[in-house]
Design a protein around this motif. Structure first.
Motif, mmCIF file in Angstrom:
data_model
loop_
_atom_site.group_PDB
_atom_site.id
_atom_site.type_symbol
_atom_site.label_atom_id
_atom_site.label_comp_id
_atom_site.label_asym_id
_atom_site.label_seq_id
_atom_site.Cartn_x
_atom_site.Cartn_y
_atom_site.Cartn_z
ATOM 1 N N MET A 9 20.458 7.940 -11.706
ATOM 2 C CA MET A 9 20.843 6.786 -10.907
ATOM 3 C C MET A 9 19.931 5.600 -11.204
ATOM 4 S SD MET A 9 21.883 8.354 -7.187
ATOM 5 C CE MET A 9 23.472 9.155 -6.941
ATOM 6 N N GLN A 10 18.640 5.874 -11.392
ATOM 7 C CA GLN A 10 17.708 4.806 -11.741
ATOM 8 C C GLN A 10 18.115 4.143 -13.053
ATOM 9 O OE1 GLN A 10 15.168 3.539 -10.082
ATOM 10 N NE2 GLN A 10 14.665 2.098 -11.726
ATOM 11 N N VAL A 11 18.467 4.974 -14.043
ATOM 12 C CA VAL A 11 18.918 4.440 -15.331
ATOM 13 C C VAL A 11 20.181 3.609 -15.147
ATOM 14 C CG1 VAL A 11 19.868 5.073 -17.580
ATOM 15 C CG2 VAL A 11 17.875 6.285 -16.688
ATOM 16 N N THR A 12 21.099 4.089 -14.307
ATOM 17 C CA THR A 12 22.344 3.357 -14.059
ATOM 18 C C THR A 12 22.078 1.981 -13.484
ATOM 19 O OG1 THR A 12 23.546 5.433 -13.655
ATOM 20 C CG2 THR A 12 24.532 3.402 -12.812
ATOM 21 N N PHE A 13 21.176 1.912 -12.498
ATOM 22 C CA PHE A 13 20.876 0.617 -11.887
ATOM 23 C C PHE A 13 20.150 -0.317 -12.850
ATOM 24 C CE2 PHE A 13 22.067 2.694 -8.017
ATOM 25 C CZ PHE A 13 22.494 1.668 -7.190
ATOM 26 N N GLU A 14 19.277 0.235 -13.684
ATOM 27 C CA GLU A 14 18.499 -0.604 -14.591
ATOM 28 C C GLU A 14 19.307 -1.055 -15.802
ATOM 29 O OE1 GLU A 14 15.021 1.565 -15.651
ATOM 30 O OE2 GLU A 14 13.938 1.038 -13.820
ATOM 31 N N LYS A 15 20.121 -0.144 -16.354
ATOM 32 C CA LYS A 15 20.789 -0.417 -17.628
ATOM 33 C C LYS A 15 22.245 -0.860 -17.486
ATOM 34 C CE LYS A 15 17.095 1.067 -19.771
ATOM 35 N NZ LYS A 15 16.179 0.113 -20.428
ATOM 36 N N VAL A 16 22.904 -0.458 -16.401
ATOM 37 C CA VAL A 16 24.339 -0.746 -16.276
ATOM 38 C C VAL A 16 24.605 -1.780 -15.193
ATOM 39 C CG1 VAL A 16 26.627 0.236 -15.894
ATOM 40 C CG2 VAL A 16 24.874 1.594 -17.069
ATOM 41 N N ILE A 17 24.249 -1.461 -13.956
ATOM 42 C CA ILE A 17 24.554 -2.365 -12.842
ATOM 43 C C ILE A 17 23.627 -3.569 -12.835
ATOM 44 C CG2 ILE A 17 24.708 -2.555 -10.335
ATOM 45 C CD1 ILE A 17 25.476 0.373 -10.248
ATOM 46 N N LYS A 18 22.348 -3.338 -13.112
ATOM 47 C CA LYS A 18 21.329 -4.399 -13.233
ATOM 48 C C LYS A 18 21.208 -5.248 -11.972
ATOM 49 C CE LYS A 18 21.894 -4.681 -18.248
ATOM 50 N NZ LYS A 18 22.218 -5.548 -19.394
ATOM 51 N N ARG A 19 21.535 -4.646 -10.851
ATOM 52 C CA ARG A 19 21.334 -5.307 -9.551
ATOM 53 C C ARG A 19 20.835 -4.268 -8.566
ATOM 54 N NH1 ARG A 19 25.844 -7.071 -6.902
ATOM 55 N NH2 ARG A 19 27.232 -5.833 -8.212
ATOM 56 N N PRO A 43 26.072 -9.941 -16.522
ATOM 57 C CA PRO A 43 27.522 -9.796 -16.368
ATOM 58 C C PRO A 43 27.861 -8.534 -15.589
ATOM 59 C CG PRO A 43 26.828 -9.208 -18.593
ATOM 60 C CD PRO A 43 25.631 -9.799 -17.916
ATOM 61 N N GLU A 44 28.947 -8.577 -14.837
ATOM 62 C CA GLU A 44 29.383 -7.431 -14.062
ATOM 63 C C GLU A 44 29.831 -6.311 -15.002
ATOM 64 O OE1 GLU A 44 29.557 -6.782 -10.797
ATOM 65 O OE2 GLU A 44 28.661 -8.686 -10.178
ATOM 66 N N PRO A 45 29.393 -5.062 -14.776
ATOM 67 C CA PRO A 45 29.866 -3.950 -15.603
ATOM 68 C C PRO A 45 31.349 -3.697 -15.352
ATOM 69 C CG PRO A 45 28.593 -3.141 -13.733
ATOM 70 C CD PRO A 45 28.448 -4.632 -13.737
ATOM 71 N N SER A 46 32.024 -3.146 -16.341
ATOM 72 C CA SER A 46 33.460 -2.905 -16.205
ATOM 73 C C SER A 46 33.730 -1.846 -15.147
ATOM 74 C CB SER A 46 34.042 -2.456 -17.548
ATOM 75 O OG SER A 46 33.547 -1.181 -17.891
ATOM 76 N N VAL A 89 25.058 -2.503 -3.052
ATOM 77 C CA VAL A 89 25.185 -1.772 -4.308
ATOM 78 C C VAL A 89 24.694 -0.339 -4.139
ATOM 79 C CG1 VAL A 89 24.249 -1.587 -6.648
ATOM 80 C CG2 VAL A 89 25.092 -3.781 -5.822
ATOM 81 N N VAL A 90 23.571 -0.184 -3.436
ATOM 82 C CA VAL A 90 23.030 1.144 -3.164
ATOM 83 C C VAL A 90 24.010 1.974 -2.334
ATOM 84 C CG1 VAL A 90 21.205 2.404 -1.954
ATOM 85 C CG2 VAL A 90 20.616 0.424 -3.353
ATOM 86 N N LEU A 91 24.577 1.350 -1.304
ATOM 87 C CA LEU A 91 25.538 2.050 -0.452
ATOM 88 C C LEU A 91 26.795 2.436 -1.226
ATOM 89 C CD1 LEU A 91 25.384 0.195 2.985
ATOM 90 C CD2 LEU A 91 24.839 2.587 2.536
ATOM 91 N N ASN A 92 27.286 1.538 -2.075
ATOM 92 C CA ASN A 92 28.463 1.850 -2.888
ATOM 93 C C ASN A 92 28.215 3.068 -3.770
ATOM 94 O OD1 ASN A 92 30.469 -0.013 -2.132
ATOM 95 N ND2 ASN A 92 29.454 -1.649 -3.261
ATOM 96 N N MET A 93 27.014 3.128 -4.365
ATOM 97 C CA MET A 93 26.667 4.277 -5.202
ATOM 98 C C MET A 93 26.732 5.567 -4.388
ATOM 99 S SD MET A 93 25.574 5.652 -8.060
ATOM 100 C CE MET A 93 24.773 4.465 -9.155
#
Length: 361
Positions: free
Chosen positions: A210-220, A94-97, A225-229
């Protein structure tokens, strides 16, 4: 500047495309070489221009901090060009809020601004050669943070890299010949050393967060997605730098600084402009390597650029390259090779596993 220190073999979205044909294989290597050039050239140019700014009479730490992220609008071009390719990937998560993502961008952006400020002080108080070699310690910090935050294993090669890079930085810290350069006191040298070391540690912490964010929150893990970050954290960092520039009162000195700039007013403006552009060229190289190869490879190439800087510092700024600096540089290169070889071993093992799975299926 993302994803360094992942515990699993990483592949980008591009790597799902077969590269068996000679044409695709050649195109892939061309993209890798181009992005390596962007990263090394951008990082080297931005650091040298930052030192040039100080040497010619620039003294605003907040302006130096501001230009490190202010060129982020350039990344919207890459976001536009690659959006259609990036959005082809699907995710069942699911998309994060929007609130959660916004909060993450704000927190990371503020940390990035603080990190950039520490780098600005370090570049002001240290010769480029010393500064760049201390920055090489980021791989050692990256290994430590990745162990605790990203569950990366400590192998003998990574441990060897950590030790070498730590001793390399320590050598420069006790090198009396490097202290008091550019007419600065020993106290300012020590402050510059500590802040640069702290900036390297903070930079590595940002990567792991950032790694944790991609793995646990964004999951994509797609290019957009990388550029947006990068874009939105840079936006926050740029705003924070502007606030710091006005709150500190340094904005009042900018006009006088421009008029007193050693090589002229036009040179002052062009130095700041090309510093900002150079940082974004390096950023595009980082993102490109993440997308085409992997984030770990991107971080290693970023570190590889650091031992190159002392050579240019001797040529352009006549930095003193004494025996201690040469030993520190060789230790940094050795530490880089040790870390890089571990990545090669991991990649080779991952490819063998992938081939075995395909043959059994």
């Amino acid at each position: 500047l993302l994803f360094a220190g992942s515990s699993k073999p990483e592949t980008s979205t591009n790597e799902t495309t077969p590269r068996n044909s000679p044409t695709k294989h050649w195109h892939w290597w061309l993209m890798v070489a181009l992005n390596i050039f962007f990263l090394i050239a951008g990082q080297t140019a931005s650091t040298l221009l930052g030192r040039f700014y100080y040497n010619q009479g620039g003294n605003s730490k907040w302006m130096s901090t501001f230009v490190q992220t202010a060129g982020f609008p350039v990344l919207f071009i890459a976001l536009y060009l690659f959006r259609s390719k990036s959005t082809q990937t699907t995710s069942t998560s699911p998309e994060p809020s929007a609130t959660k993502i916004t909060l993450i961008y704000i927190v990371l952006g503020l940390i990035i601004a603080a990190d950039d400020l520490m780098y600005s002080y370090g570049l002001l108080y240290l010769p480029v050669s010393t500064y760049s070699l201390i920055c090489a310690s980021q791989l050692a910090f990256n290994a430590v943070f990745s162990y605790f935050l990203n569950a990366q294993r400590f192998t003998a090669l990574i441990f060897n890299s950590v030790i070498l890079l730590t001793f390399s930085a320590a050598l420069l810290g006790v090198d009396e010949d490097s202290q008091g350069t550019n007419g600065l006191s020993q106290g300012k040298y020590i402050l510059g050393f500590v802040l640069t070391l702290g900036a390297s540690a903070t930079y590595s912490l940002i990567l792991s967060l950032m790694q944790v964010t991609f793995e646990k929150v964004i999951k994509r893990e797609t290019f957009s997605v990388v550029l947006n970050m990068q874009i939105y954290t840079a936006l926050v960092a740029t705003i924070a730098s502007l606030v710091g520039l006005f709150a500190s009162g340094e904005w009042k000195t900018l006009e006088g600084e421009m008029h007193a700039f050693g090589s002229g007013r036009l040179s002052y403006v062009m130095t700041l402009l090309w510093t900002a552009i150079s940082w974004q060229i390096a950023s595009v190289g980082v993102v490109g390597l993440i997308f085409v190869v992997s984030s770990l490879f991107s971080n290693v190439i970023s570190t590889l650029a650091l031992p190159i800087l002392p050579v240019f510092a001797v040529i352009f700024f006549h930095d003193k390259m004494d025996g201690v600096k040469i030993i520190a540089m060789l230790m940094s290169i050795w530490g880089f090779i040790s870390y890089g070889y571990q990545l090669y071993v991991n990649d080779k093992k991952a490819r063998k596993t992938s081939v075995s799975v395909e043959e059994n299926s």
